[in-house]
Motif scaffolding. Structure first.
Motif, PDB file in Angstrom:
ATOM      1  N   GLN A 110      41.308  47.846  45.188  1.00 36.86           N
ATOM      2  CA  GLN A 110      41.556  46.550  46.413  1.00 36.86           C
ATOM      3  C   GLN A 110      41.003  46.472  47.274  1.00 36.86           C
ATOM      4  O   GLN A 110      40.235  45.772  48.152  1.00 36.86           O
ATOM      5  CB  GLN A 110      43.589  46.391  46.549  1.00 36.86           C
ATOM      6  N   SER A 141      38.422  44.611  49.297  1.00 32.59           N
ATOM      7  CA  SER A 141      38.861  43.309  50.344  1.00 32.59           C
ATOM      8  C   SER A 141      38.032  43.305  51.053  1.00 32.59           C
ATOM      9  O   SER A 141      37.484  42.265  52.436  1.00 32.59           O
ATOM     10  CB  SER A 141      40.466  43.403  50.513  1.00 32.59           C
ATOM     11  N   ILE A 183      43.185  34.165  51.237  1.00 38.35           N
ATOM     12  CA  ILE A 183      44.058  35.008  51.104  1.00 38.35           C
ATOM     13  C   ILE A 183      45.708  35.106  51.363  1.00 38.35           C
ATOM     14  O   ILE A 183      46.237  35.234  50.472  1.00 38.35           O
ATOM     15  CB  ILE A 183      43.561  36.576  52.063  1.00 38.35           C
ATOM     16  N   LYS A 243      45.536  34.139  46.892  1.00 39.41           N
ATOM     17  CA  LYS A 243      45.182  34.937  46.168  1.00 39.41           C
ATOM     18  C   LYS A 243      46.384  35.633  45.418  1.00 39.41           C
ATOM     19  O   LYS A 243      47.877  35.817  46.294  1.00 39.41           O
ATOM     20  CB  LYS A 243      44.770  36.302  47.148  1.00 39.41           C
ATOM     21  N   GLY A 244      46.725  36.308  44.218  1.00 45.72           N
ATOM     22  CA  GLY A 244      48.238  36.403  43.813  1.00 45.72           C
ATOM     23  C   GLY A 244      48.937  35.520  43.495  1.00 45.72           C
ATOM     24  O   GLY A 244      50.077  36.037  42.672  1.00 45.72           O
ATOM     25  N   GLU A 270      45.011  40.166  42.229  1.00 45.39           N
ATOM     26  CA  GLU A 270      46.390  40.447  42.115  1.00 45.39           C
ATOM     27  C   GLU A 270      45.767  40.632  43.780  1.00 45.39           C
ATOM     28  O   GLU A 270      44.788  41.103  44.181  1.00 45.39           O
ATOM     29  CB  GLU A 270      46.618  41.417  41.661  1.00 45.39           C
ATOM     30  N   CYS A 271      47.400  41.127  44.323  1.00 44.33           N
ATOM     31  CA  CYS A 271      46.521  41.314  46.154  1.00 44.33           C
ATOM     32  C   CYS A 271      47.080  42.397  46.103  1.00 44.33           C
ATOM     33  O   CYS A 271      47.450  43.270  44.565  1.00 44.33           O
ATOM     34  CB  CYS A 271      48.404  40.770  46.897  1.00 44.33           C
ATOM     35  N   ASP A 272      46.565  43.096  47.487  1.00 46.32           N
ATOM     36  CA  ASP A 272      46.489  44.720  47.498  1.00 46.32           C
ATOM     37  C   ASP A 272      47.885  44.969  46.937  1.00 46.32           C
ATOM     38  O   ASP A 272      48.694  44.863  47.321  1.00 46.32           O
ATOM     39  CB  ASP A 272      46.021  45.227  48.997  1.00 46.32           C
ATOM     40  N   GLY A 305      50.568  44.925  49.279  1.00 46.48           N
ATOM     41  CA  GLY A 305      50.608  42.590  49.277  1.00 46.48           C
ATOM     42  C   GLY A 305      49.477  42.346  49.852  1.00 46.48           C
ATOM     43  O   GLY A 305      48.686  42.754  51.034  1.00 46.48           O
ATOM     44  N   CYS A 306      49.280  41.318  49.844  1.00 44.56           N
ATOM     45  CA  CYS A 306      48.952  40.335  50.404  1.00 44.56           C
ATOM     46  C   CYS A 306      48.956  39.997  52.084  1.00 44.56           C
ATOM     47  O   CYS A 306      47.671  39.523  53.166  1.00 44.56           O
ATOM     48  CB  CYS A 306      48.130  39.345  50.017  1.00 44.56           C
ATOM     49  N   GLU A 316      46.129  42.448  53.980  1.00 39.71           N
ATOM     50  CA  GLU A 316      44.873  42.090  53.528  1.00 39.71           C
ATOM     51  C   GLU A 316      44.724  40.621  54.171  1.00 39.71           C
ATOM     52  O   GLU A 316      43.614  40.593  55.231  1.00 39.71           O
ATOM     53  CB  GLU A 316      45.146  41.684  52.028  1.00 39.71           C
ATOM     54  N   THR A 331      53.839  34.328  51.881  1.00 40.86           N
ATOM     55  CA  THR A 331      52.862  35.211  51.495  1.00 40.86           C
ATOM     56  C   THR A 331      53.231  36.795  51.865  1.00 40.86           C
ATOM     57  O   THR A 331      53.710  37.375  50.792  1.00 40.86           O
ATOM     58  CB  THR A 331      52.013  35.184  52.049  1.00 40.86           C
TER      59      THR A 331
END
Length: 847
Positions: free
Chosen positions: A507, A511, A571, A575-576, A596-598, A601-602, A605, A748
């Motif tokens: 991830q 990113s 993002i 995203k996710g 999905e998010c890192d 968590g997004c 990112e 988020t």
């Protein structure tokens, strides 16, 4: 008679005797006989062309006057002697020379006085100095409705209670004296005796004189071809007939002028404003306005006000960041992730089809610790604070702007003083009836033509915005496809290095590379669209310069907004969010599984994306705005020094500086407004953003001042009532900032789910703890998936860990075996209700 003047007359006589077989030369001879001078009639033939007076430089480097020492130089035109040009055909050089001669003759016919001097360093260059006599200044001051002083302002002003404090940061009044205040009125020659005239030479200050001369230069004709008049210094510069046109700086920025008649205002501005030692001093705004005009003055007033307001936001942001740092060790949910008995026993489901493997929750330990800093209760407080701060900033700026309008006497500027653009005047060939005045007016196009133009321009804008969106979609496709590659290959190459593996996850690699590619695409599209936006605005043909700049500003910002912020919006809000669950994943374009998010968590990112774009943009802007002009000026200075040790006049020094560009401060405003967007729109993801912006802006003020004072030619002073179209743009960003920060906290960040768990689901009837706690949060927010329920299309190649038959994933769904298995549970609906309530409350409070 000087040798140069004799050469000019011989050239003219020779051109009369020459027979021109070619059509273009015939047209130009026709043009010479048909040049219309609005006040002084026509030019019948070439023998009646007026030429500048030729003089030699008398080794007075600081002189701002003609050779007689009486007539002030109000403007300088620079051209390359056509007889010494080797880059064009002889016929082209001849046409250029004739156009220039007609133009200079028409300037003289309009009352201006010209004096020509050959360059000291380069004999090919000719400098034509322009002086506007008293009668010309009075005539055009009335035409332009310029406000001039009637008498001293004798109204008493009350000193602020904070004057004693601000005086500590002001420039010493003994060095830069406060400007005298006058009552003013639009100038009228018939009421000349009513104006405060002590000395005709100083009644019109240098800035006003330059404005008047530039007004004339922009409207004087040089040819008529096919019944279309060609006019204006801008077109002559674009076609290369003149190489430069600029007003003079009044002295060197390094030392005081040796001329006793020169106030050396440039030197004072450099020493008391642009020098880095003044970084904590207040700006001498009245003095800036006097030297550079209201347009530059209002920019630095706005930038200084914005920077001062950032101080409050930076203090609160640092406080929230420190709160996150101090409380991260007490972050219960992060401790559970890192605990080998809790997180170590949780096996997570693969995040992509087939090639991805199962992974242990403890891999996200480091990310969870970082997330505790940025996703804490302090961040929630800061997001609410910034929603209030941005509202106060705009309201206080409106008040400050109104004060400047009154102090600088620009309240009625747009109605009285602003002139129609010469490009607009030239196209006014259609006659229409004004519905209000019932009088005939000339306009450049009919109602149908205006509709066609607007349709074309709007379509072009939407096309380019769709192009940006297409590039964003391309980056998303890259993210989805390359994630599979990193998931399959990355773990194999770094499996032996556990320390790297903690940080270089698929991830993270996806990113960072996607952010870098996105930044490169942004910069390329910026360069292309800049030219497109100017072409579209020129085609629109706005009536006044303010209309032109407002139209261009709207187009450029709309493009920049989509260009810079679209990836961040993706993002933060997409995203996710629409990934389904392991047994039924959601696919994008029917092929790519939504990413999905890192694991951290997004929010982290989003911070990474912001850091790369903002940091890269700052570096690129500094290279463009500072390094390139500095290098060009150094090269020009050293090459000139190598050629000659002669004394160089002020006009030649200024010629070797960099031109300010047609758009002036447009890019400075754009840079700051884009920064304002990053600081306000996504500040919930990075509380230190206002601090970084504050540091940047403190340097930016002095850097912009240094560039204007030392690296660029003097701008033509211009009037401005306010910051123009940037004001509604800032208001739009402020409204959007409240919404985006509320949504970042709600959708988020994990703040709302944690609060719902703490107050509702940690205690009965939903929880098993006797008091409110964060213990068990991780287990409650990770849903269970039965490995046997994987579909063949998404079932991983790698075997599961040990004897585990289930894996976990980030979502709030019922477990397998439940009558509503894999559907959203009651915790999910409580969280959704809390998120929507938070957004409504935050927006209502902020507005």
């Amino acid at each position: 008679m000087s040798a140069e003047k004799q050469d000019v007359l011989l050239d003219l006589e020779g051109e009369e005797e020459e027979e021109d077989d070619d059509n273009d030369d015939g047209e130009i001879v026709l043009e010479l006989s048909q040049v219309i001078i609005p006040t002084y009639g026509t030019v019948p033939d070439q023998q009646n062309l007026h030429t500048p007076e030729w003089v030699d430089f008398e080794d007075k480097p600081d002189s701002l006057f003609f050779k007689d020492g009486q007539r002030r130089i109000d403007f300088v035109l620079v051209y390359e002697d056509e007889g010494k040009k080797m880059t064009h055909k002889r016929s082209d050089r001849k046409k250029q020379k004739r156009k220039r001669q007609v133009y200079e003759s028409n300037l003289i016919n309009n009352g201006l006085q010209l004096e020509a001097t050959r360059s000291v360093l380069d004999e090919k260059l000719i400098f034509v100095k322009v002086h506007a006599p008293w009668e010309v200044l009075c005539t055009y001051a009335e035409v332009m409705h310029i406000k001039l002083p009637l008498q001293h302002n004798d109204l008493k002003t009350r000193d602020s209670a904070f004057n004693w404090f601000s005086r500590l940061f002001r420039v010493d009044e003994n060095i830069i004296k406060p400007e005298q205040e006058f009552f003013t009125a639009p100038f009228q020659k018939e009421h000349l005796s009513n104006f405060y005239i002590q000395d005709k030479d100083t009644f019109f200050n240098p800035a006003t004189r330059s404005r008047i001369v530039h007004f004339i230069l922009s409207r004087v004709e040089y040819a008529t071809k096919n019944n279309v008049k060609k006019f204006g210094i801008n077109k002559l510069l674009d076609t290369g007939i003149y190489k430069a046109a600029f007003p003079l700086h009044d002295s060197s920025f390094r030392h005081l002028s040796m001329d006793p008649n020169c106030p050396s205002e440039r030197y004072l501005l450099y020493r008391e404003w642009a020098h880095p030692k003044n970084i904590f001093k207040l700006q001498p705004l009245d003095f800036i306005r006097k030297y550079y005009g209201e347009k530059i003055g209002i920019y630095f007033a706005w930038l200084g006000f914005y920077t001062n307001m950032l101080t409050v936001a930076a203090v609160v942001g640092v406080g929230c960041f420190l709160y996150g740092c101090l409380t991260k060790d007490n972050c219960t949910w992060s401790q559970e992730v890192c605990d080998p008995n809790i997180g170590g026993n949780i096996i997570m489901c693969p995040q992509c089809d087939k090639v991805c493997t199962y992974w242990n929750l403890t891999i996200t330990c480091e990310s969870s610790k970082k997330l505790c800093i940025f996703d804490s209760f302090g961040t929630l407080v800061f997001a609410v604070f910034m929603g209030i701060w941005v509202t106060f900033f705009l309201e206080f700026w409106k008040r400050r702007q109104a004060e400047l309008e009154y102090e600088w006497d620009t309240v009625e500027y747009l109605e009285q003083e602003e002139q129609v653009r010469p490009e607009y005047e030239a196209r006014c060939t259609h006659v229409v009836m004004n519905e209000i005045t019932q009088q005939e007016e000339y306009v450049p196009y009919t109602a149908c033509g205006k509709c066609v133009r607007m349709t074309f321009c709007t379509s072009a804008i939407f096309f380019w915005i769709l192009l940006i969106i297409a590039s964003v979609v391309g980056i998303i496709v890259y993210r989805l496809s390359v994630f599979l590659v990193f998931s399959a290959k990355l773990s194999q190459h770094i499996s032996g290095t556990e320390a790297i593996r903690k940080y270089l996850t698929p991830q993270t690699a996806t990113s960072v590379t996607a952010s870098l590619i996105s930044f490169v695409v942004i910069m390329i599209l910026n360069i292309i669209y800049e030219k497109v936006a100017i072409l579209i605005t020129d085609f629109e043909l706005p009536r006044t310069q303010t209309d032109y700049e407002n139209s261009l500003t709207t187009k450029m910002f709309l493009f920049q907004f989509v260009n810079y912020y679209s990836s961040c919006f993706y993002i933060a809000f997409f995203k996710g969010k629409f990934v389904g669950h392991p047994g039924s994943p959601v696919y994008w374009l029917g092929k790519y599984r939504n990413e999905e998010c890192d694991p951290g968590g997004c929010l982290l990112e989003l911070t990474t994306q912001l850091a790369i774009i903002v940091g890269g943009k700052a570096i690129w802007n500094n290279i463009q705005e500072v390094l390139l002009p500095l290098v060009k000026n150094l090269i020009g200075r050293y090459s000139a020094a190598a050629r000659s040790e002669k004394v160089v006049p002020r006009w030649e020094h200024d010629y070797h500086l960099q031109p300010i560009g047609k758009l002036g401060l447009f890019y400075e405003y754009l840079e700051m407004v884009i920064q304002f967007g990053f600081v306000t729109l996504f500040v919930a993801s990075f509380p230190l953003a206002p601090l970084l912006a504050l540091i940047n802006n403190m340097l930016e003020i002095r850097l912009d001042a240094w560039k204007l004072t030392t690296q660029f030619r003097r701008m033509v002073p211009q009037k401005a009532q306010d910051i123009g179209a940037w004001q509604p743009i800032l208001q739009g960003i402020a409204i959007l900032a409240v919404v985006t920060n509320a949504m970042i906290i709600a959708f988020t960040s994990d703040m709302i789910p944690r609060l719902v768990y703490y107050w509702s689901f940690s205690v009965p009837p939903y929880g098993s703890y006797s008091s409110h706690t964060m213990k068990g949060y991780i287990n409650s927010t990770l849903s269970v998936f039965n490995i046997s329920d994987f579909k063949n299309a998404s079932k991983p190649f790698s075997p599961q860990f040990g004897n585990y038959t289930t894996c976990r994933y980030r979502d709030l769904r019922y477990p397998p075996g439940h009558q509503h298995q894999y559907e959203h549970n009651i915790y999910y609906w409580h969280v959704i209700a809390a998120k929507l309530a938070f957004i409504i409350v935050m927006e209502a409070w902020s507005f």
